[in-house]
Design an enzyme around this catalytic site. Sequence first.
Site: not given
Length: 351
Positions: A54, A65, A112, A185, A218, A284-285, A332
């Site tokens: 994100y 970046k 998003r 969420e 959430d 997130i990073h 199997d």
Amino acid sequence: PRTSPSPSWFSDTWTHDATMLKRTGIARRAFLAWTKRWNTSVAEETNRKRAVLYVPAHDQRKVEKAAQEIDVDVVCLDCEDAVVEGRKEEARKKASEHLQKLNFGRSEVAVRLNAVSTGLCGRDVREVFSNRVLPDIVILPKVETLDDIQYFKSRMESVLQLRDDKHGGVSGKRGKKLQLMIKCESARGLVQLGSILEKAKEASSLLELTGCMFGGYDYAADVHAIRTDHATELLFARQNFVTQCRAHRVAPIDMICIDYKDLNRVKREAIEARQFGFSGKQIIHPSSVEPVQNAFLPTTKEVEEAKELVRLFEEKQAEGIGAFLYKGVMVDLPMLYQARAILALSKHMPT
């Protein structure tokens, strides 16, 4: 007259040709059925979304970046949680601008949107999906009801039809069919997830449902759970989520690790997610990219054992044997399915 007893399914030797042919036929039919199931699941796994990064859509430096320096499966231009209320309009406009101007290399690009319940989703759709270059993936968060999917469907179809009249055929940034991913969420969303996934599959002839994401933080807040480092409070929810996604042939993507500076924890969570059956993880990073993406690839040992197991299984299959011992473990069809999934993933391992 005396007749020979029918051989047992678990006999080591077979003396009757007719029984041998029958057994071979049963094994072949079972093999074909599992092959069909395996092909479907491998398609889910080879459409790689090991890490979904994100990035706030309005943050020019971070987006550039991500586009130019980070080798991640999916870059998500975020208009939702990473953007404060006062910058929502800026974020949606910048997301559209980035899609027109930036080259994200091998990464798929997602956007998003804001949730339907916020009243901002329609504006996001209109801004992002009216231009010539579209994202590969649209992520719809906080889906709780079939009405959420219906509203999103109607907005998307309306905007894409107008766009199609102006710019031509609809496809993602990489020239493929637009993909839809939804986020679960809340408790209500999890309870309704099966119906939501079915509805989302029917969302539009222009969209293909390829994944579903679990929003752990959430969800925990919604059920009044206390977050812990090992996420035991989310064990049921995560496994239930994976089960429902797999039942509908949709790739499940695990929650973010908010403590991104602790790379050992990031790696541990990613390994656990793969063990649970997830296909990837939200991050997130940029520092999380390598440990997460590597966690969703098999080890060299797993690949070698999978190759050997497949070779032995094919030999036994030719002999009409459906189950056999390998390193002291009964093998199997389900184990063949797992071995072939490992080999499919191994094609993406660095050489």
